[in-house]
Design an enzyme around this catalytic site. Structure first.
Site, short mmCIF file in Angstrom:
data_model
loop_
_atom_site.label_atom_id
_atom_site.label_comp_id
_atom_site.label_asym_id
_atom_site.label_seq_id
_atom_site.Cartn_x
_atom_site.Cartn_y
_atom_site.Cartn_z
N LYS A 1 -22.79 7.85 -95.42
CA LYS A 1 -23.04 8.04 -96.87
C LYS A 1 -22.09 8.84 -97.49
O LYS A 1 -21.90 10.23 -96.92
CB LYS A 1 -24.50 8.76 -96.96
CG LYS A 1 -24.55 8.63 -99.00
CD LYS A 1 -26.70 9.31 -98.58
CE LYS A 1 -27.39 9.44 -100.16
NZ LYS A 1 -28.03 10.21 -99.96
N SER B 1 -31.43 7.36 -103.42
CA SER B 1 -29.77 7.59 -103.46
C SER B 1 -28.74 6.58 -102.15
O SER B 1 -27.84 6.14 -102.95
CB SER B 1 -29.48 8.98 -103.85
OG SER B 1 -29.87 9.39 -102.35
N SER C 1 -34.75 8.63 -100.55
CA SER C 1 -33.52 7.75 -100.45
C SER C 1 -32.98 7.63 -98.81
O SER C 1 -32.09 6.77 -99.43
CB SER C 1 -32.55 9.13 -101.01
OG SER C 1 -32.38 9.01 -101.90
#
Ligand code: GLN
Length: 496
Positions: free
Chosen positions: A90, A165, A189
């Site tokens: 990420k 997210s 997330s």
């Protein structure tokens, strides 16, 4: 599943399969990386399915690592646990020399001069780092639509969001654009996008995995966690990632358990709590039915099912959104045009440079949160909002501790709805915040939790079940998750 590693089929390829294929010489680590890059080129961009999960590829570094693994194989050396396994990161975690945007324009051009500890550990364990994955700006969001670099599409339904997210992290795993990925979870997330994309996502206990090299959102909540295709893969990754780190004062020195070896132990006799508050109004009926079936499956496997109550649950969302925004308003003050990324060129004074850089660089949701958080911390409002939220956080934690005096794990739905359509909630921030209803309480209490696919809707959308464990008892949580996964496989094979 025997995967045809012939240049076309990466479907469902797991860590164990990839590693053994590399170790046995059925495929070289280099070829495996190249296959992933070919698939990324074919699928991820606008000429493919437009999933948009990757923001940057780290080709040179990946190929250098793959060559290293290939020479270890050729020399007959003992291979590390992730030898040759392609993973992606990420874009809120630092990878030396690679862009780290956190999904924000304000970090455009920033390249960290060091690796996050989680990234370093993966590579030390033999993993091949493919690149950086899209996410909501500064990890603020539940749909990945807050990324400055465009939304991510859900590989299981391209007109729907992948969750957020860590939307890129979940979509890339679901679309076989990497074997596994790292995400971060502050209020859901990792788990919520895992549920939306039909993959496994783990939130480790607060302190279990180092956050050194993570761009901070809300430091009392932020955690790094793996997204994988199977529970076994999650256990393998967690074992690599977990442990104390002198660079992160919040990391715990508790010994790390062997998550993998306990995975197939019987779950008979375990006490499973089912929190009434997680089955209230607003829960999609298909999700309710699927989660109830999963719980019945646990009963059939010998677990004792206990109804429990977590009475402060309804305060979890407001508490989370006060504390997370307060911490964000402080953490994000470092982005001012001086040290990282973007600098507004037109500014003529220092203070206008700060202002204009922040105005140009931050997106609307990040600005909303900085404002909310600054308000909650300001004198005159601090007691009413910030202090109160901290007190409620303690009550929420006590709810869990009471429940865990009687049960070993808690089981419930991961999300109130299946993945929603792109654009469906973008005009309504509160509706978006409510998507986190089952995620944020475990975050506030520091507990470990996992989302595992348990079924799908009639329309074929993934459904995840959430299993929460005691602090630092990831092992039991993973064992129950493996049982849920096993039951789903049996159901799928009898349905065929
Ligand atoms: N959806 C939540 C939020 O927007 C959680 C985000 C996260 O866990 N990073 O804050």
């Amino acid at each position: 599943m025997e995967t045809g590693l012939d240049g076309t089929n990466l479907e469902g390829l797991t860590i164990a399969e990839a590693r053994s294929a590399v170790a046995d010489g059925r495929i070289s680590a280099t070829a495996l990386v190249e296959q992933h890059y070919e698939r990324i080129t074919a699928v991820d961009g606008p000429s493919g399915q437009g999933i948009n999960s990757y923001l940057a590829l780290s080709r040179e570094r990946a190929l250098a690592q793959a060559a290293r693994i290939d020479s270890m194989v050729a020399a007959g050396e003992t291979l590390p646990p992730l030898a040759g396994v392609p993973v992606a990161i990420k874009d809120v975690l630092a990878m030396q020399g690679a862009p780290a945007t956190a999904g924000s324009k304000i970090l455009a051009g920033y390249r960290p001069p060091y690796d996050a500890t989680a990234v370093r550990k993966l590579e030390a364990a033999g993993a091949v780092l493919l690149g950086k994955l899209n996410c909501d700006e500064f990890a603020m969001g539940s749909s990945n639509e807050n990324s400055a670099y465009g939304p991510v599409r859900n590989p299981r339904a391209l007109d729907r969001v992948p969750g957020g997210s860590s939307g890129g992290s979940a979509a890339a795993v679901a679309a076989d654009l990497c074997v596994a990925s790292l995400g971060t979870d502050t209020g859901g997330s990792v788990r919520q996008p895992a549920a939306f994309c039909g993959v496994v996502g783990v939130l480790p206990t607060y302190g279990r995995v180092s956050r050194y090299g993570l761009i901070a959102f809300a430091s009392s909540l932020d955690r790094v966690g793996p997204l994988t295709k199977t529970v076994e893969d999650a256990a393998i990754l967690l074992e690599v990632l977990a442990g104390e780190d002198p660079c992160d004062a919040t990391s715990s020195d508790r010994p790390v358990g062997s998550y993998l070896s306990g995975l197939n132990q019987s779950i008979a006799g375990l006490r499973v709590g089912v929190p009434a508050e997680y089955f209230g109004d607003g829960l999609d009926p298909e999700i309710r039915a699927a989660v109830e079936r999963a719980i019945e499956g646990l009963r059939a496997a010998g677990c004792a099912i206990h109804p429990v109550t977590l009475p402060h649950t309804r305060y979890a969302i407001p508490t989370y959104y006060v504390l997370a925004t307060a911490e964000a308003s402080s953490n994000l003050s470092r982005f001012d045009g001086v040290r990282f990324g973007l600098r507004a060129e037109s500014a003529t004074t220092l203070s206008s440079m700060f202002r204009e850089t922040r105005d140009e660089g931050f997106g609307p949701e990040v600005k909303r949160r900085i404002l909310l958080g600054t308000y909650a911390l300001s004198s005159g409002y601090y007691d009413a909002y910030y202090r109160k939220a901290q007190q409620v956080r303690t009550l929420l934690t006590q709810d869990f501790l009471k429940a865990f005096a009687e049960v070993d794990v808690l089981v419930g739905p991961m999300t109130p709805t299946p993945p929603f359509k792109l654009g469906e909630k973008t005009d309504d921030p509160v509706a978006m915040y409510l998507a986190d209803i089952y995620s944020v309480a475990a975050s506030l209490a520091g507990l470990p939790a996992i989302s595992v696919p348990c079924s799908e809707t009639a329309a074929g959308l993934p459904i995840g079940v959430q299993i929460m464990g005691r602090h630092f008892d990831e092992a039991t949580m993973l064992r129950v998750a493996a049982a849920v996964e096993q039951q789903r496989k049996l159901q799928q094979s009898t349905a065929q």
